[in-house]
Design a protein around this motif. Structure first.
Motif, PDB file in Angstrom:
ATOM      1  N   UNK A 308       0.737  -1.241  -0.006  1.00  0.00           N
ATOM      2  CA  UNK A 308      -0.112   0.041   0.013  1.00  0.00           C
ATOM      3  C   UNK A 308       0.917   1.394  -0.003  1.00  0.00           C
ATOM      4  N   UNK A 309       1.847   1.271   0.914  1.00  0.00           N
ATOM      5  CA  UNK A 309       2.757   2.584   1.012  1.00  0.00           C
ATOM      6  C   UNK A 309       3.443   2.764  -0.349  1.00  0.00           C
ATOM      7  N   UNK A 310       3.926   1.612  -1.149  1.00  0.00           N
ATOM      8  CA  UNK A 310       4.635   1.817  -2.324  1.00  0.00           C
ATOM      9  C   UNK A 310       3.543   2.341  -3.470  1.00  0.00           C
ATOM     10  N   UNK A 311       2.301   1.886  -3.222  1.00  0.00           N
ATOM     11  CA  UNK A 311       1.520   2.116  -4.379  1.00  0.00           C
ATOM     12  C   UNK A 311       0.801   3.633  -4.336  1.00  0.00           C
ATOM     13  N   UNK A 312       0.609   3.602  -2.899  1.00  0.00           N
ATOM     14  CA  UNK A 312      -0.087   5.037  -2.489  1.00  0.00           C
ATOM     15  C   UNK A 312       0.901   6.183  -2.825  1.00  0.00           C
ATOM     16  N   UNK A 313       2.165   6.071  -2.937  1.00  0.00           N
ATOM     17  CA  UNK A 313       3.300   6.975  -3.227  1.00  0.00           C
ATOM     18  C   UNK A 313       2.924   7.374  -4.836  1.00  0.00           C
ATOM     19  N   UNK A 314       2.855   6.297  -5.581  1.00  0.00           N
ATOM     20  CA  UNK A 314       2.713   6.356  -6.717  1.00  0.00           C
ATOM     21  C   UNK A 314       1.184   7.265  -7.260  1.00  0.00           C
ATOM     22  N   UNK A 315       0.245   6.841  -6.434  1.00  0.00           N
ATOM     23  CA  UNK A 315      -0.795   7.589  -6.593  1.00  0.00           C
ATOM     24  C   UNK A 315      -0.947   8.987  -6.229  1.00  0.00           C
ATOM     25  N   UNK A 316      -0.132   9.338  -5.263  1.00  0.00           N
ATOM     26  CA  UNK A 316      -0.089  10.528  -4.910  1.00  0.00           C
ATOM     27  C   UNK A 316       0.803  11.580  -5.765  1.00  0.00           C
ATOM     28  N   UNK A 317       1.609  10.887  -6.448  1.00  0.00           N
ATOM     29  CA  UNK A 317       2.446  11.647  -7.426  1.00  0.00           C
ATOM     30  C   UNK A 317       1.677  11.807  -8.596  1.00  0.00           C
ATOM     31  N   UNK A 318       0.688  11.075  -8.793  1.00  0.00           N
ATOM     32  CA  UNK A 318      -0.433  11.264 -10.004  1.00  0.00           C
ATOM     33  C   UNK A 318      -1.660  12.165  -9.328  1.00  0.00           C
ATOM     34  N   UNK A 319      -1.458  13.110  -8.805  1.00  0.00           N
ATOM     35  CA  UNK A 319      -2.397  13.984  -8.254  1.00  0.00           C
ATOM     36  C   UNK A 319      -3.567  12.964  -7.748  1.00  0.00           C
ATOM     37  N   UNK A 320      -3.192  12.129  -6.644  1.00  0.00           N
ATOM     38  CA  UNK A 320      -4.480  11.521  -6.103  1.00  0.00           C
ATOM     39  C   UNK A 320      -4.965  10.446  -6.920  1.00  0.00           C
ATOM     40  N   UNK A 321      -4.530  10.082  -8.051  1.00  0.00           N
ATOM     41  CA  UNK A 321      -5.114   9.215  -8.907  1.00  0.00           C
ATOM     42  C   UNK A 321      -5.844   9.902  -9.867  1.00  0.00           C
ATOM     43  N   UNK A 322      -5.803  11.218 -10.047  1.00  0.00           N
ATOM     44  CA  UNK A 322      -6.587  11.770 -11.149  1.00  0.00           C
ATOM     45  C   UNK A 322      -5.650  12.004 -12.686  1.00  0.00           C
ATOM     46  N   UNK A 323      -4.394  11.361 -12.524  1.00  0.00           N
ATOM     47  CA  UNK A 323      -3.596  11.076 -13.469  1.00  0.00           C
ATOM     48  C   UNK A 323      -3.300   9.455 -13.863  1.00  0.00           C
ATOM     49  N   UNK A 324      -3.458   9.461 -14.944  1.00  0.00           N
ATOM     50  CA  UNK A 324      -3.340   7.683 -15.253  1.00  0.00           C
ATOM     51  C   UNK A 324      -1.939   7.226 -14.617  1.00  0.00           C
ATOM     52  N   UNK A 325      -1.679   5.858 -14.941  1.00  0.00           N
ATOM     53  CA  UNK A 325      -0.374   5.300 -14.374  1.00  0.00           C
ATOM     54  C   UNK A 325       0.512   5.634 -15.613  1.00  0.00           C
ATOM     55  N   UNK A 326       1.624   5.519 -15.534  1.00  0.00           N
ATOM     56  CA  UNK A 326       2.615   5.805 -16.506  1.00  0.00           C
ATOM     57  C   UNK A 326       3.370   4.351 -16.747  1.00  0.00           C
ATOM     58  N   UNK A 327       4.054   4.208 -17.904  1.00  0.00           N
ATOM     59  CA  UNK A 327       4.586   2.837 -18.207  1.00  0.00           C
ATOM     60  C   UNK A 327       5.911   3.044 -17.071  1.00  0.00           C
ATOM     61  N   UNK A 328       6.701   4.075 -16.858  1.00  0.00           N
ATOM     62  CA  UNK A 328       7.731   4.074 -16.214  1.00  0.00           C
ATOM     63  C   UNK A 328       7.407   3.800 -14.608  1.00  0.00           C
ATOM     64  N   UNK A 329       6.213   4.036 -14.312  1.00  0.00           N
ATOM     65  CA  UNK A 329       5.667   3.894 -13.012  1.00  0.00           C
ATOM     66  C   UNK A 329       5.700   2.334 -12.691  1.00  0.00           C
TER      67      UNK A 329
END
Length: 472
Positions: A308-329
């Motif tokens: 969860x911690x790993x994935x929530x950090x990615x989600x936060x970097x994507x404006x709380x999930x409003x931006x889609x995941x990227x290939x690099x992520x």
């Protein structure tokens, strides 16, 4: 006992004695003078040890045999004499270094349902041509463009799980993997085609492992009829794509635009068989692993928090999930990637693979006669304490050091390894991201046990309840 009954008994004894003699003579062939058959038991005439295998967990059956006889042993299942191989070296011998001596083998009843031109029924030039086409359309360069679409499919599906009702996790995962399979084959396909493919493929899937009979009303007969309808639907899609002369880079586009060295194109039947083959390979296996991932992280609260911690950090970097995941992520999820690898090892969805010796083969002083089935036992290797410390423990940290070659083969190995392995892993990463960042869940009923159908899944498909995670 009446005379008639006595005669029946004597006839049965005679037939049993005759069958025993025939099978024992067959096992005493010694075309390679220096070699002997592997140790083991062939069981009863014709039925061999089939009942013993299917009346228990196959892992227990094979592990017991390996403990008694060693890394190579013989048995007789499903009407066939078999050599079982339970070491990385033996798997490499059969699947890689001497792969030309062992052909893929499937029952004709299953070939009829998928299609005889599907790549995994073949060897040689045709197989290599088709494999390159499938691998190319499922390569890293190709699937990096699918991240946003796979994420949309996954997020939409998971949102339907919320509300606390009990769902069959495996069945719901199958819906996701089917949609991703359609995406990778056709790109964006019209809903009318997708719905018809889904409906008829579901019927085919239910009949695939049923008793192969043409009697009307049986699951197998229904599957054969669904397969004919699938050919018609795929024929219409292929015709439409040809008329529009689109040069799309999905799998269908690759198959349509392929020409061999003589300039010959694939027939519509060959294309249809390979599309069905890819759908078959992509659905249940991937869905099974995703179901196990959900269970494994559910059963380990500390691991769940780390993921969860790993994935929530990615989600936060994507404006709380409003931006889609990227290939690099998706390429930078170290904890989650280790969870995926350990799930693949622990679950071992493909417990073994079937090959057939095309000639008499000698391996480590043992004879594998021509025509014998040869089964590299992936699950035995994956669960061996020789290669994995405390193998029954789910421990993603073990991948901080790369496993030894040919000790982890969840997608097989060699020329017949699964060409869609990177797509499957991408799907698992995206599913895990959305699962742990948006939901909480609880497993309902028994939280242990495995059922085989034929792939191992948690008992009853892992019934569970899901709720949207509160953002507060």
């Amino acid at each position: 006992m009446e005379l008639g009954g006595i005669l029946v008994v004597y006839v049965l004894i005679f037939l049993l004695t005759l069958l025993t003699y025939v099978f024992s003579r067959r096992d005493k062939r010694e075309p390679l003078k220096s070699a002997k058959l592997p140790p083991g038991s062939m069981g009863w005439p014709y039925i061999g040890e089939t009942l013993q295998l299917f009346s228990q967990d196959p892992s227990v059956f094979f592990a017991t045999k390996q403990k008694k006889y060693g890394e190579i042993f013989k048995t007789h299942i499903l009407g066939c004499p078999c050599a079982m191989l339970a070491s990385p070296e033996a798997a490499r011998f059969v699947l890689v270094t001497q792969a030309h001596l062992f052909k893929p083998t499937y029952p004709k009843s299953k070939e009829r349902l998928i299609g005889p031109s599907a790549l995994f029924f073949h060897q040689g030039d045709y197989h290599m041509r088709l494999r390159k086409l499938v691998q190319g359309s499922l390569s890293l360069d190709a699937i990096r463009n699918l991240v946003a679409d796979i994420e949309a499919i996954t997020a939409t599906a998971l949102d339907t799980w919320a509300g606390g009702r009990v769902i069959n996790t495996f069945h719901e995962m199958k819906k996701i993997s089917f949609e991703v399979g359609i995406l990778s084959i056709f790109g964006h396909l019209e809903a009318r085609y997708t719905d018809e493919l889904k409906k008829n493929y579901s019927i085919l899937d239910k009949g695939y492992n049923s008793f192969p009979t043409n009697i009307p009303g049986t699951a197998y007969k229904k599957a054969l009829l669904a397969r004919k309808r699938l050919s018609t639907i795929l024929g219409a899609i292929i015709c439409e794509r040809k008329e529009k002369r689109l040069l799309q880079k999905d799998l269908l586009g690759s198959l349509l635009n392929s020409k061999d060295e003589k300039g010959e194109i694939l027939t519509d039947e060959q294309i249809a068989d390979n599309i069905i083959g890819v759908l078959f390979a992509a659905q249940d296996t991937t869905a099974s692993v995703m179901t196990w991932i959900l269970k494994y992280i559910h059963d380990d609260p500390k691991l769940l928090e780390a993921v969860k911690a790993e994935q929530n950090a990615i989600r936060e970097s994507n404006d709380g999930g409003s931006q889609p995941l990227t290939w690099n992520q998706t390429r930078n999820m170290p904890i989650t990637c280790k969870v995926v690898l350990e799930s693949l090892r622990m679950a071992s969805i493909i417990s073994f693979t079937y090959r057939e010796a095309v000639a008499d083969v000698e391996y480590k002083g043992y004879l594998i006669p021509k025509g014998w089935k040869v089964l590299p036992l992936f699950r035995n290797i994956h669960h061996s304490p020789e290669f994995f410390v405390d193998p029954q423990k789910f421990d993603p940290t073990r991948y901080e050091v790369a496993p030894k070659p040919y000790t982890l083969m969840p997608f097989g190995s060699g020329v017949h390894a699964c060409p869609g392995n990177e797509l499957a892993k991408l799907e698992m990463l995206i599913m895990t991201h959305h699962l742990v960042t948006k939901f909480r869940w609880e497993v309902v009923g028994s939280q242990s046990g495995i059922q085989y159908g034929p792939f191992p899944v948690p008992v009853n498909g892992l019934p569970a309840r899901f709720w949207i995670e509160s953002s507060s």
